[in-house]
Design a protein around this motif. Structure first.
Motif, PDB file in Angstrom:
ATOM      1  N   ALA A  94       0.835  -1.203   0.000  1.00 23.51           N
ATOM      2  CA  ALA A  94       0.000   0.000   0.000  1.00 23.51           C
ATOM      3  C   ALA A  94       0.873   1.258   0.000  1.00 23.51           C
ATOM      4  N   VAL A  95       1.955   1.257   0.774  1.00 24.70           N
ATOM      5  CA  VAL A  95       2.868   2.415   0.804  1.00 24.70           C
ATOM      6  C   VAL A  95       3.569   2.559  -0.549  1.00 24.70           C
ATOM      7  N   ARG A  96       3.961   1.433  -1.143  1.00 25.78           N
ATOM      8  CA  ARG A  96       4.588   1.484  -2.472  1.00 25.78           C
ATOM      9  C   ARG A  96       3.626   2.085  -3.493  1.00 25.78           C
ATOM     10  N   SER A  97       2.368   1.664  -3.468  1.00 20.76           N
ATOM     11  CA  SER A  97       1.370   2.215  -4.393  1.00 20.76           C
ATOM     12  C   SER A  97       1.186   3.704  -4.171  1.00 20.76           C
ATOM     13  N   LEU A  98       1.189   4.123  -2.911  1.00 19.47           N
ATOM     14  CA  LEU A  98       1.036   5.540  -2.595  1.00 19.47           C
ATOM     15  C   LEU A  98       2.223   6.353  -3.117  1.00 19.47           C
ATOM     16  N   LEU A  99       3.434   5.821  -2.977  1.00 20.69           N
ATOM     17  CA  LEU A  99       4.621   6.516  -3.491  1.00 20.69           C
ATOM     18  C   LEU A  99       4.598   6.610  -5.019  1.00 20.69           C
ATOM     19  N   ILE A 100       4.193   5.551  -5.686  1.00 20.89           N
ATOM     20  CA  ILE A 100       4.106   5.578  -7.147  1.00 20.89           C
ATOM     21  C   ILE A 100       3.048   6.589  -7.583  1.00 20.89           C
ATOM     22  N   TYR A 101       1.909   6.585  -6.896  1.00 21.16           N
ATOM     23  CA  TYR A 101       0.833   7.525  -7.243  1.00 21.16           C
ATOM     24  C   TYR A 101       1.269   8.971  -7.043  1.00 21.16           C
ATOM     25  N   SER A 102       1.993   9.247  -5.943  1.00 21.25           N
ATOM     26  CA  SER A 102       2.401  10.627  -5.673  1.00 21.25           C
ATOM     27  C   SER A 102       3.518  11.093  -6.609  1.00 21.25           C
ATOM     28  N   SER A 103       4.289  10.167  -7.180  1.00 14.87           N
ATOM     29  CA  SER A 103       5.369  10.570  -8.076  1.00 14.87           C
ATOM     30  C   SER A 103       4.959  10.574  -9.549  1.00 14.87           C
ATOM     31  N   THR A 104       3.735  10.179  -9.847  1.00 20.22           N
ATOM     32  CA  THR A 104       3.268  10.159 -11.230  1.00 20.22           C
ATOM     33  C   THR A 104       2.907  11.571 -11.680  1.00 20.22           C
ATOM     34  N   PRO A 105       3.330  11.981 -12.876  1.00 22.67           N
ATOM     35  CA  PRO A 105       2.967  13.320 -13.374  1.00 22.67           C
ATOM     36  C   PRO A 105       1.448  13.455 -13.532  1.00 22.67           C
ATOM     37  N   ALA A 106       0.977  14.672 -13.459  1.00 23.04           N
ATOM     38  CA  ALA A 106      -0.470  14.928 -13.514  1.00 23.04           C
ATOM     39  C   ALA A 106      -1.063  14.506 -14.858  1.00 23.04           C
TER      40      ALA A 106
END
Length: 190
Positions: A94-106
């Motif tokens: 879940a933390v990995r998914s959150l980090l990927i989501y937050s680093s994805t460009p808009a």
């Protein structure tokens, strides 16, 4: 069932794929105490044990109890992580998914690179409509000339002379102007 028909057997491995990769057996076929452990639990035990070793000057004032704490705290954290779930996933995923989501460009990614949206700009276009008269054939290779500007209409412009009714009623039978006029002329002759 006849002899030529064979029995079809289907297997489903969905349940097996839902189980996480675990570490639970020793090479001699024995089980780890409290196991099997997921990769997240093993990493939590290793990291928390390393942190306890590095910071033992701060907390290690209990004598023989220090060794018990260095075993119980990592094992207890791993045991808590076994039952902790965020949206049906273990906390590390879940933390990995959150980090990927937050680093994805808009705007997202295209071929692995951040996609850039082009700046909006004014689109201009020109549309030219030429009307060819049916009386005159179009020139084959003549260069296009700009159409003359229409004359300004004024209030006192003279009206065209009226056409006599007999001349208006009699079509030019020698040469029809359009295909429809030719068809009507042939029907009138019959």
């Amino acid at each position: 069932m006849s002899a030529s028909e064979e029995e079809l057997i289907g297997h489903s491995y969905t349940r097996a794929r839902k189980h996480p990769l675990v570490i639970g057996k020793l090479p001699g076929a024995g089980r780890l105490p409290g196991g099997p452990y997921t990769i997240t639990q093993v990493m939590t035990m290793v990291i928390s044990f390393g942190l306890l070793i590095m910071t033992r000057d701060l907390w290690a004032h209990f004598g023989a109890m220090n060794f018990i704490l260095m075993v119980l705290i990592p094992w207890g954290l791993a045991w808590v992580l076994r039952y902790a779930r965020l949206d049906g996933r273990d906390p590390a995923r879940a933390v990995r998914s959150l980090l990927i989501y937050s680093s994805t460009p808009a705007q997202g990614r295209l071929a692995g690179k951040p996609q850039r949206v082009a700046r909006p700009r004014l689109a201009t276009a020109t549309c030219t409509v030429r009307v060819r008269s049916a009386e005159r054939p179009a020139p084959a290779a003549a260069p296009a000339k700009p159409a003359p500007a229409p004359a300004a209409v004024t209030k006192r412009q003279a009206r065209p002379a009226p056409v006599p009714a007999a001349a208006a009623a009699a079509p030019d039978r020698a040469q029809p102007k359009t295909g429809l006029q030719a068809l009507l002329a042939s029907l009138d002759e019959q």
